[in-house]
Design a protein around this motif. Structure first.
Motif, PDB file in Angstrom:
ATOM      1  N   ARG A 115       0.834  -1.210   0.000  1.00 27.77           N
ATOM      2  CA  ARG A 115       0.000   0.000   0.000  1.00 27.77           C
ATOM      3  C   ARG A 115       0.865   1.255   0.000  1.00 27.77           C
ATOM      4  N   CYS A 116       1.978   1.188   0.696  1.00 29.19           N
ATOM      5  CA  CYS A 116       2.867   2.348   0.768  1.00 29.19           C
ATOM      6  C   CYS A 116       3.438   2.679  -0.612  1.00 29.19           C
ATOM      7  N   ARG A 117       3.778   1.647  -1.368  1.00 28.89           N
ATOM      8  CA  ARG A 117       4.356   1.860  -2.702  1.00 28.89           C
ATOM      9  C   ARG A 117       3.302   2.210  -3.743  1.00 28.89           C
ATOM     10  N   ASN A 118       2.036   1.827  -3.467  1.00 28.88           N
ATOM     11  CA  ASN A 118       0.966   2.003  -4.456  1.00 28.88           C
ATOM     12  C   ASN A 118      -0.287   2.576  -3.795  1.00 28.88           C
ATOM     13  N   PRO A 119      -0.318   3.859  -3.531  1.00 29.59           N
ATOM     14  CA  PRO A 119      -1.516   4.442  -2.921  1.00 29.59           C
ATOM     15  C   PRO A 119      -2.733   4.284  -3.830  1.00 29.59           C
ATOM     16  N   LEU A 120      -3.900   4.248  -3.217  1.00 29.60           N
ATOM     17  CA  LEU A 120      -5.161   4.168  -3.950  1.00 29.60           C
ATOM     18  C   LEU A 120      -5.624   5.582  -4.282  1.00 29.60           C
ATOM     19  N   VAL A 121      -5.782   5.869  -5.555  1.00 33.55           N
ATOM     20  CA  VAL A 121      -6.228   7.182  -6.013  1.00 33.55           C
ATOM     21  C   VAL A 121      -7.700   7.093  -6.414  1.00 33.55           C
ATOM     22  N   LEU A 122      -8.533   7.905  -5.773  1.00 37.21           N
ATOM     23  CA  LEU A 122      -9.968   7.939  -6.053  1.00 37.21           C
ATOM     24  C   LEU A 122     -10.309   9.224  -6.792  1.00 37.21           C
ATOM     25  N   VAL A 123     -10.993   9.077  -7.924  1.00 39.89           N
ATOM     26  CA  VAL A 123     -11.434  10.219  -8.722  1.00 39.89           C
ATOM     27  C   VAL A 123     -12.952  10.150  -8.840  1.00 39.89           C
ATOM     28  N   GLY A 124     -13.633  11.223  -8.488  1.00 36.23           N
ATOM     29  CA  GLY A 124     -15.079  11.234  -8.626  1.00 36.23           C
ATOM     30  C   GLY A 124     -15.714  12.245  -7.694  1.00 36.23           C
ATOM     31  N   ALA A 125     -16.778  12.873  -8.173  1.00 39.39           N
ATOM     32  CA  ALA A 125     -17.492  13.850  -7.355  1.00 39.39           C
ATOM     33  C   ALA A 125     -18.262  13.140  -6.246  1.00 39.39           C
ATOM     34  N   LEU A 144      -7.920   7.670   5.702  1.00 33.99           N
ATOM     35  CA  LEU A 144      -6.877   6.983   4.958  1.00 33.99           C
ATOM     36  C   LEU A 144      -6.003   7.970   4.184  1.00 33.99           C
ATOM     37  N   GLN A 145      -6.599   9.073   3.767  1.00 33.54           N
ATOM     38  CA  GLN A 145      -5.822  10.101   3.084  1.00 33.54           C
ATOM     39  C   GLN A 145      -4.814  10.719   4.041  1.00 33.54           C
ATOM     40  N   ALA A 146      -5.245  10.948   5.263  1.00 36.08           N
ATOM     41  CA  ALA A 146      -4.326  11.498   6.267  1.00 36.08           C
ATOM     42  C   ALA A 146      -3.180  10.533   6.561  1.00 36.08           C
ATOM     43  N   ALA A 147      -3.446   9.226   6.435  1.00 36.89           N
ATOM     44  CA  ALA A 147      -2.417   8.216   6.671  1.00 36.89           C
ATOM     45  C   ALA A 147      -1.535   7.996   5.450  1.00 36.89           C
ATOM     46  N   GLY A 148      -1.834   8.672   4.343  1.00 34.40           N
ATOM     47  CA  GLY A 148      -1.016   8.564   3.146  1.00 34.40           C
ATOM     48  C   GLY A 148      -1.302   7.353   2.283  1.00 34.40           C
ATOM     49  N   GLU A 149      -2.419   6.643   2.543  1.00 35.37           N
ATOM     50  CA  GLU A 149      -2.741   5.440   1.786  1.00 35.37           C
ATOM     51  C   GLU A 149      -3.736   5.706   0.657  1.00 35.37           C
ATOM     52  N   VAL A 150      -4.507   6.772   0.773  1.00 36.69           N
ATOM     53  CA  VAL A 150      -5.504   7.118  -0.238  1.00 36.69           C
ATOM     54  C   VAL A 150      -5.290   8.561  -0.670  1.00 36.69           C
ATOM     55  N   ILE A 151      -5.431   8.803  -1.943  1.00 36.55           N
ATOM     56  CA  ILE A 151      -5.401  10.162  -2.493  1.00 36.55           C
ATOM     57  C   ILE A 151      -6.752  10.410  -3.151  1.00 36.55           C
ATOM     58  N   TYR A 152      -7.517  11.351  -2.621  1.00 40.83           N
ATOM     59  CA  TYR A 152      -8.827  11.660  -3.178  1.00 40.83           C
ATOM     60  C   TYR A 152      -8.729  12.944  -3.991  1.00 40.83           C
ATOM     61  N   LEU A 153      -8.977  12.828  -5.297  1.00 43.24           N
ATOM     62  CA  LEU A 153      -8.823  13.968  -6.198  1.00 43.24           C
ATOM     63  C   LEU A 153     -10.139  14.671  -6.511  1.00 43.24           C
ATOM     64  N   ASP A 154     -11.273  14.109  -6.032  1.00 40.67           N
ATOM     65  CA  ASP A 154     -12.577  14.690  -6.343  1.00 40.67           C
ATOM     66  C   ASP A 154     -12.772  14.633  -7.870  1.00 40.67           C
ATOM     67  N   TYR A 155     -13.469  15.610  -8.418  1.00 39.37           N
ATOM     68  CA  TYR A 155     -13.701  15.645  -9.866  1.00 39.37           C
ATOM     69  C   TYR A 155     -12.435  16.142 -10.566  1.00 39.37           C
ATOM     70  N   VAL A 156     -12.007  15.426 -11.604  1.00 41.87           N
ATOM     71  CA  VAL A 156     -10.837  15.805 -12.396  1.00 41.87           C
ATOM     72  C   VAL A 156     -11.314  16.287 -13.762  1.00 41.87           C
ATOM     73  N   PRO A 157     -10.897  17.477 -14.203  1.00 41.52           N
ATOM     74  CA  PRO A 157     -11.340  18.007 -15.504  1.00 41.52           C
ATOM     75  C   PRO A 157     -11.029  17.055 -16.647  1.00 41.52           C
ATOM     76  N   GLU A 158     -11.859  17.115 -17.692  1.00 42.07           N
ATOM     77  CA  GLU A 158     -11.737  16.147 -18.785  1.00 42.07           C
ATOM     78  C   GLU A 158     -10.416  16.251 -19.531  1.00 42.07           C
ATOM     79  N   GLN A 159      -9.740  17.395 -19.496  1.00 41.37           N
ATOM     80  CA  GLN A 159      -8.452  17.489 -20.179  1.00 41.37           C
ATOM     81  C   GLN A 159      -7.346  16.776 -19.399  1.00 41.37           C
TER      82      GLN A 159
END
Length: 392
Positions: free
Chosen positions: A244-254, A269-284
């Motif tokens: 998990r440390c080498r491969n964080p889980l990235v979540l994209v979505g509103a 989990l984001q505070a622990a560095g295991e998850v990165i939540y990006l919310d909505y990501v622009p289409e470009q």
């Protein structure tokens, strides 16, 4: 035998009311149809219905986010009896809209979003899934009541019904006992921007979101119960700490409906560095976030098609996903598929996706090749064939 005369061109009234920011899967469908329908052979004119207005052109760049409904309004809707108040009110609005569209009676009206006003001309409605019938617990009560009502109306009034998959078509035929020729499957497409990328193409977007190419697990979709992100988080937490440390889980979505508790876990989990939540990501940016992922995961309980899975395959990214609903039809043995209720099986699938380099290489290549048959141009062309058949 009916023959489409080459000197006749079909006129289409496309409902683009579903195209709003942030862009949902259905919004993407409506947008791509707006882009590709005018280019198809045999199309004479496309007009665009947005709300209660008909537009000669549709500019997505000018679309703003819809106004946020007040908490008071949302609360009131929860307690209003649908059959006595909300349903009749919405029916009156739909009839008023249909009356205003009388000048367009020689157009084929296409609704990409479950429902269409009761127009006097021909109409086609796309029904993306039947989750409100099979999994009402995954939706707010008002949405369940509204969509059930609208699907029944579309089944009764539309001249043709379109589904994204044979899975949903079979569900629809069985549930409503329809004649097979009324329902036509037209798969979705994927934009050419979803493709493998070179390292230098990724640098700017990777810096923008704090990501490392080839060193994260990706999941894309609205944060809501049907997507089974709670199960994904449980499965991910069962992986070894070092993995998990080498491969964080990235979540994209509103953020979606009824996900407060889930978002609390995501933030922890984001505070622990295991998850990165990006919310909505622009289409470009989104195609590059896909292309840089080590693997893509999607354990949704129910899908009428599974567009994020197709976008990942088109990006050359190996996929692990649920073995339910329309996803086996889409994946066609190019992905690892497991029971979305079995977090142990999900975790084992994630582990294979992260550690098995040979499988990743093979699955990424096979998925990319399989995805080539799905284009928005082909989707639009198939719909135009339906419109031509109705126009005579």
């Amino acid at each position: 035998m009916d023959v489409w005369r080459t000197d006749r061109r079909v006129k289409i009234l496309l409902d683009v009311s579903c195209v709003t920011f942030p862009l949902s899967g259905i919004g993407r469908y409506g947008l791509e149809l707006a882009r590709h329908l005018p280019e198809q052979a045999g199309v004479g004119e496309v007009a665009y219905l947005r709300g209660n207005q008909v537009l000669a052109r549709f500019d997505f760049d000018a679309v703003a986010a819809p106004p946020q409904a007040s908490r008071a309004r949302q609360l009131i809707k929860r307690f209003l009896p649908y059959d006595l108040v909300l349903g009749p009110y919405r029916s009156r609005k739909a009839q008023a809209l249909a009356d205003s569209l009388q000048p367009y009676s020689d157009y084929i009206l296409h609704s990409p979003n479950f429902t269409a006003p009761p127009v006097s001309g021909k109409s086609v409605v796309t029904l993306h899934d039947l989750s409100v019938f099979h999994f009402p617990e995954f939706h707010p009560r008002d949405r369940v009541n509204y969509l059930k009502d609208q699907v029944h109306h579309s089944v009764e009034k539309a001249d043709k019904l379109v589904t994204d998959s044979e899975f949903v078509r079979s569900e629809l035929l069985q549930l409503f006992q329809l004649e097979p020729n009324k329902v036509i499957t037209v798969p979705l497409g994927v934009d050419e921007s979803f493709r493998p990328r070179r390292g230098e193409e990724l640098e700017q977007v990777m810096r923008r979101y704090g990501l490392r190419p080839g060193q994260y697990l990706l999941s894309v979709g609205t944060i809501e119960p049907r997507k089974n992100l709670a199960g994904l988080l449980q499965a991910y937490r069962q992986l070894e700490d070092s993995l998990r440390c080498r491969n964080p889980l990235v979540l994209v979505g509103a953020y979606g409906w009824n996900s407060g508790t889930l978002m609390e876990e995501v933030r922890r989990l984001q505070a622990a560095g295991e998850v990165i939540y990006l919310d909505y990501v622009p289409e470009q940016d989104l195609p590059l976030v896909y292309a840089a992922a080590k693997a893509f995961c999607y354990f949704s309980f129910y899908e009428g098609f599974g567009l994020p899975v197709l976008e990942a395959m088109s990006s050359g990214v190996p996929v692990v996903c649920a073995a339910t609903s329309a996803l086996p039809e889409l994946c066609c043995d190019t992905c690892i598929q497991v029971d979305p209720h079995d977090t142990r099986a999900m975790s084992m699938a994630l582990q294979q996706a992260l550690v098995d380099e040979d499988w990743r290489s093979s699955a990424g290549r096979q998925g990319r090749e399989h995805s080539r048959q799905y284009t928005w141009g082909r989707t639009a062309a198939s719909l135009v064939d339906i419109f031509k058949g109705l126009a005579g």
